[in-house]
Design an enzyme around this catalytic site. Structure first.
Site, PDB file in Angstrom:
ATOM      1  N   GLY A  45       0.851  -1.188   0.000  1.00  0.00           N
ATOM      2  CA  GLY A  45       0.000   0.000   0.000  1.00  0.00           C
ATOM      3  C   GLY A  45       0.880   1.229   0.000  1.00  0.00           C
ATOM      4  N   GLN A  50       2.837  10.170   1.631  1.00  0.00           N
ATOM      5  CA  GLN A  50       4.149   9.527   1.728  1.00  0.00           C
ATOM      6  C   GLN A  50       5.072   9.908   0.570  1.00  0.00           C
ATOM      7  OE1 GLN A  50       2.296   5.414   2.524  1.00  0.00           O
ATOM      8  NE2 GLN A  50       4.196   5.352   3.671  1.00  0.00           N
ATOM      9  N   CYS A  93       5.970   0.263   7.870  1.00  0.00           N
ATOM     10  CA  CYS A  93       5.581   1.448   7.108  1.00  0.00           C
ATOM     11  C   CYS A  93       6.762   1.882   6.243  1.00  0.00           C
ATOM     12  CB  CYS A  93       5.202   2.579   8.064  1.00  0.00           C
ATOM     13  SG  CYS A  93       4.636   4.080   7.222  1.00  0.00           S
ATOM     14  N   LEU A  94       6.483   2.188   4.994  1.00  0.00           N
ATOM     15  CA  LEU A  94       7.562   2.585   4.087  1.00  0.00           C
ATOM     16  C   LEU A  94       8.178   3.917   4.490  1.00  0.00           C
ATOM     17  CD1 LEU A  94       5.979   1.413   0.728  1.00  0.00           C
ATOM     18  CD2 LEU A  94       7.734   0.261   2.093  1.00  0.00           C
ATOM     19  N   HIS A 135      -4.511   1.289   7.476  1.00  0.00           N
ATOM     20  CA  HIS A 135      -3.180   1.896   7.635  1.00  0.00           C
ATOM     21  C   HIS A 135      -3.032   3.080   6.682  1.00  0.00           C
ATOM     22  CE1 HIS A 135       1.352   1.572   8.202  1.00  0.00           C
ATOM     23  NE2 HIS A 135       1.285   2.275   7.092  1.00  0.00           N
ATOM     24  N   GLU A 136      -3.519   2.896   5.439  1.00  0.00           N
ATOM     25  CA  GLU A 136      -3.377   3.968   4.427  1.00  0.00           C
ATOM     26  C   GLU A 136      -4.307   5.142   4.711  1.00  0.00           C
ATOM     27  OE1 GLU A 136      -0.575   1.519   2.928  1.00  0.00           O
ATOM     28  OE2 GLU A 136      -0.857   3.675   2.782  1.00  0.00           O
ATOM     29  N   HIS A 139      -2.889   7.366   7.157  1.00  0.00           N
ATOM     30  CA  HIS A 139      -1.898   8.289   6.581  1.00  0.00           C
ATOM     31  C   HIS A 139      -2.577   9.570   6.092  1.00  0.00           C
ATOM     32  CE1 HIS A 139       2.092   6.481   6.554  1.00  0.00           C
ATOM     33  NE2 HIS A 139       1.653   5.355   6.046  1.00  0.00           N
TER      34      HIS A 139
HETATM   35  O1  K2U Z   1       1.692   2.725   4.019  1.00  0.00           O
HETATM   36  C1  K2U Z   1       2.749   2.113   3.950  1.00  0.00           C
HETATM   37  O2  K2U Z   1       3.786   2.477   4.525  1.00  0.00           O
HETATM   38  C2  K2U Z   1       2.784   0.837   3.171  1.00  0.00           C
HETATM   39  C3  K2U Z   1       2.788  -0.333   4.060  1.00  0.00           C
HETATM   40  C4  K2U Z   1       1.341  -0.739   4.187  1.00  0.00           C
HETATM   41  C5  K2U Z   1       1.044  -1.785   5.215  1.00  0.00           C
HETATM   42  C6  K2U Z   1       1.577  -1.733   6.483  1.00  0.00           C
HETATM   43  C7  K2U Z   1       1.251  -2.716   7.414  1.00  0.00           C
HETATM   44  C8  K2U Z   1       0.363  -3.724   7.089  1.00  0.00           C
HETATM   45  C9  K2U Z   1      -0.180  -3.762   5.822  1.00  0.00           C
HETATM   46  C10 K2U Z   1       0.158  -2.789   4.894  1.00  0.00           C
HETATM   47  C11 K2U Z   1       3.775  -1.261   3.377  1.00  0.00           C
HETATM   48  O3  K2U Z   1       3.119  -2.123   2.545  1.00  0.00           O
HETATM   49  S1  K2U Z   1       4.848  -2.038   4.515  1.00  0.00           S
HETATM   50  C12 K2U Z   1       5.423  -3.412   3.722  1.00  0.00           C
HETATM   51  C13 K2U Z   1       4.543  -4.620   3.903  1.00  0.00           C
HETATM   52  C14 K2U Z   1       4.615  -5.613   2.958  1.00  0.00           C
HETATM   53  C15 K2U Z   1       3.853  -6.750   3.102  1.00  0.00           C
HETATM   54  C16 K2U Z   1       2.995  -6.908   4.193  1.00  0.00           C
HETATM   55  C17 K2U Z   1       2.915  -5.903   5.128  1.00  0.00           C
HETATM   56  C18 K2U Z   1       3.700  -4.746   4.989  1.00  0.00           C
HETATM   57 ZN    ZN Z   2       2.662   3.520   6.205  1.00  0.00          ZN
END
Ligand code: K2U
Ligand code: ZN
Length: 173
Positions: A45, A50, A93-94, A135-136, A139
């Site tokens: 996501g 971001q 979180c990225l 989560h998104e 943000h």
């Molecule tokens: O918003 C973001 O930073 C993207 C995250 C979203 C996310 C965080 C936690 C749980 C689900 C989604 C990135 O996708 S973090 C990388 C990731 C990859 C696979 C599974 C969970 C998180």
């Molecule tokens: Zn995030």
């Protein structure tokens, strides 16, 4: 085109984002760039703040191989229903690289949004899709997963990110 992902702490990650008023070619380009950036990270996501755009737009694709990819673009998303039962997930979180913590959220949510073609959509999400879309949407309201943690753990993570940013600024990380 890949866009740089902002790292916490950054004031743009704490803003309540503005609704998208009209779906222009720029919005469509931003959505595509966000998908490219998300897949490249890799992540499941990504929210517009971001990549430094404080507008209410997110992308996600929580499919796993061998499922076919399902890139989604949600404009002005809002949660219309949330289940009483909760689910816990070790979130990352990225914008807060290599930090993980368990977060509890409603297990299922219904989300309404506008698609890139301007049509209204509504769908119920569960599993990783549910965690991700919540989560998104957080943000878009300037909320990070570390805001659900105790103050000490949050402060420790913030200090680590400040150090990482200093090192990156010196070209050391
Ligand atoms: O918003 C973001 O930073 C993207 C995250 C979203 C996310 C965080 C936690 C749980 C689900 C989604 C990135 O996708 S973090 C990388 C990731 C990859 C696979 C599974 C969970 C998180
Ligand atoms: Zn995030």
């Amino acid at each position: 085109m890949l866009r740089p992902i902002l790292i916490h702490p950054d004031p743009r990650l704490k803003k309540v984002c503005d609704p998208v008023t009209d779906i222009t070619a720029d919005i469509a380009r931003l959505a595509q760039d966000m998908l490219d950036t998300m897949y490249d990270a890799p992540g499941v996501g990504l929210a517009a703040p971001q990549v430094g755009v404080t507008k209410r737009l997110l992308v996600m694709d929580c499919t796993k191989a061998p499922e076919p990819p399902r890139p989604m673009v949600l404009i002005n998303p809002r949660i219309t229903w949330a289940s009483d039962d909760l689910a816990r997930y070790e979130e990352g979180c990225l914008s807060i690289p290599e930090q993980y913590a368990e977060v509890q959220r409603p297990a299922r949510v219904r989300v309404a949004w506008t698609a890139l073609d301007g049509t209204g959509q509504e769908e119920e999400f569960d599993g990783l899709w549910s965690t991700c879309v919540q989560h998104e949407i957080d943000h878009l309201d300037g909320k990070l997963f570390i805001d659900y943690l105790g103050p000490l753990k949050r402060q420790m993570i913030t200090r680590k990110m400040e150090k990482l940013k200093r090192e990156r600024a010196r070209g050391q990380a």
